[in-house]
Design an enzyme around this catalytic site. Structure first.
Site, PDB file in Angstrom:
ATOM      1  N   GLY A  48     122.982 -25.475 -41.423  1.00  0.00           N
ATOM      2  CA  GLY A  48     121.893 -25.730 -42.364  1.00  0.00           C
ATOM      3  C   GLY A  48     121.045 -24.538 -42.759  1.00  0.00           C
ATOM      4  CD  GLU A 102     117.051 -25.718 -36.836  1.00  0.00           C
ATOM      5  OE1 GLU A 102     117.534 -25.691 -37.992  1.00  0.00           O
ATOM      6  OE2 GLU A 102     117.483 -26.463 -35.965  1.00  0.00           O
ATOM      7  CG  ASP A 103     118.292 -26.660 -41.511  1.00  0.00           C
ATOM      8  OD1 ASP A 103     117.919 -26.739 -40.319  1.00  0.00           O
ATOM      9  OD2 ASP A 103     119.265 -27.311 -41.938  1.00  0.00           O
ATOM     10  CG  ASP A 106     114.746 -35.372 -38.632  1.00  0.00           C
ATOM     11  OD1 ASP A 106     113.902 -35.865 -39.374  1.00  0.00           O
ATOM     12  OD2 ASP A 106     115.688 -36.033 -38.178  1.00  0.00           O
ATOM     13  CE  LYS A 134     113.368 -34.991 -42.839  1.00  0.00           C
ATOM     14  NZ  LYS A 134     114.576 -35.801 -42.557  1.00  0.00           N
ATOM     15  CG  PHE A 155     118.832 -37.947 -45.672  1.00  0.00           C
ATOM     16  CD1 PHE A 155     119.112 -37.359 -44.442  1.00  0.00           C
ATOM     17  CD2 PHE A 155     119.728 -37.764 -46.712  1.00  0.00           C
ATOM     18  CE1 PHE A 155     120.265 -36.614 -44.252  1.00  0.00           C
ATOM     19  CE2 PHE A 155     120.893 -37.022 -46.535  1.00  0.00           C
ATOM     20  CZ  PHE A 155     121.156 -36.451 -45.299  1.00  0.00           C
ATOM     21  CG  ASP A 162     125.108 -31.509 -44.444  1.00  0.00           C
ATOM     22  OD1 ASP A 162     124.182 -31.185 -43.667  1.00  0.00           O
ATOM     23  OD2 ASP A 162     126.080 -32.194 -44.081  1.00  0.00           O
ATOM     24  NE  ARG A 168     126.541 -27.722 -44.893  1.00  0.00           N
ATOM     25  CZ  ARG A 168     125.812 -28.167 -43.878  1.00  0.00           C
ATOM     26  NH1 ARG A 168     124.532 -27.890 -43.814  1.00  0.00           N
ATOM     27  NH2 ARG A 168     126.360 -28.904 -42.930  1.00  0.00           N
TER      28      ARG A 168
END
Ligand code: IMP
Ligand code: MG
Length: 178
Positions: A48, A102-103, A106, A134, A155, A162, A168
Site C-alpha cells: 500500500g 504506512e499508507d 486502520d 482512521k 473503505f 486497493d 492502486r
C-alpha cells in the site's frame, strides 16, 4: 462527484490528488526539520505505501536510505486481524532510527506489529509516518508521529490503496459508495 467502478463496487471521489500532495509536503517539511541529524532508515511497508513513500522520499532533503518490507493483513475489504510477513525485516536496521512509512492506519494492528518487530530486530527507535489515519477504526494504542490526513471510517481506494488488488494506480483517493 466523480465516480468509478472497481470489480463489483462503486467508489466516489473523496480526497483529490492536490490535497494528498499538500499533506505529504507538510509532513516532509516536519521530517526534514526533526530528523536531519538522525540518519534515519526509511522503511516502506508494501504494497500500500509504495506511492506515498515515493512521493515523500522525493521531498526529503537530507541524505537517507530506504528499505522495503512486505506485510499483509487485509483481505478484500476487511482486516483479518493478523499480519503476514511476506518479505521480512532484516539486519540493516540494527542501531538505527527507523521511520515506518504506512499508507493508512486502520485497526492499528499492522503498525503495532511492525513497531514491535523493528525493535526486536534491533532498531534503536521507531518513528511512524502514516499518510492516512482512521481514528474511529483504531483499536490499538499506537504512537503515530506524523499523520497526513485523518479520515472517516470508510473503505477507500487509490494512491496505493486497493480493493482486491485494483485501484492502486489512481492518483486521487475514492471511498466506497454504500
Ligand atoms: P490495520 O492493520 O488494520 O491498521 O490496516 C493496515 C493495512 O490495511 C493498511 O496498511 C492497508 O494496506 C490496509 N487498509 C486499511 N484500510 C484500508 C482501506 O480503507 N482501503 C484499502 N486498504 C486498507
Ligand atoms: Mg499498508
Amino acid at each position: 462527484m466523480k465516480r468509478i467502478q472497481l470489480l463489483d463496487k462503486e467508489f466516489s471521489l473523496s480526497i483529490p490528488a492536490s490535497d494528498i500532495k499538500r499533506a505529504i509536503w507538510l509532513m516532509a517539511d516536519k521530517i526534514n526539520r526533526d530528523l536531519k541529524d538522525k540518519n534515519p532508515l526509511m522503511v516502506c511497508i508494501l504494497n500500500g505505501s509504495f506511492m506515498f513513500s515515493a512521493d515523500l522520499m522525493k521531498l526529503i532533503e537530507f541524505p537517507c536510505q530506504i528499505s522495503f518490507v512486505k506485510l499483509a493483513s487485509y483481505e478484500g475489504m476487511g482486516s483479518t486481524g493478523k499480519v503476514k510477513e511476506l518479505i521480512g525485516f532484516n539486519e540493516e536496521l540494527k542501531g538505527r532510527t527507523v521511520v515506518l512509512l504506512e499508507d493508512i492506519v486502520d485497526t492499528g494492528v499492522t503498525v503495532e506489529n511492525s513497531v514491535k518487530q523493528l525493535l526486536q530486530t534491533g532498531a534503536s527507535e521507531v518513528i511512524v509516518a502514516t499518510l492516512l489515519y482512521k481514528p474511529d477504526a483504531c483499536k490499538r494504542e499506537v504512537k503515530l508521529d506524523y499523520i497526513g490526513l485523518e479520515i472517516p471510517n470508510d473503505f477507500i481506494v487509490g494512491y496505493g490503496l486497493d480493493y482486491d488488488g485494483y485501484g492502486r494506480n489512481l492518483p486521487d483517493i475514492y471511498s466506497l459508495v454504500k
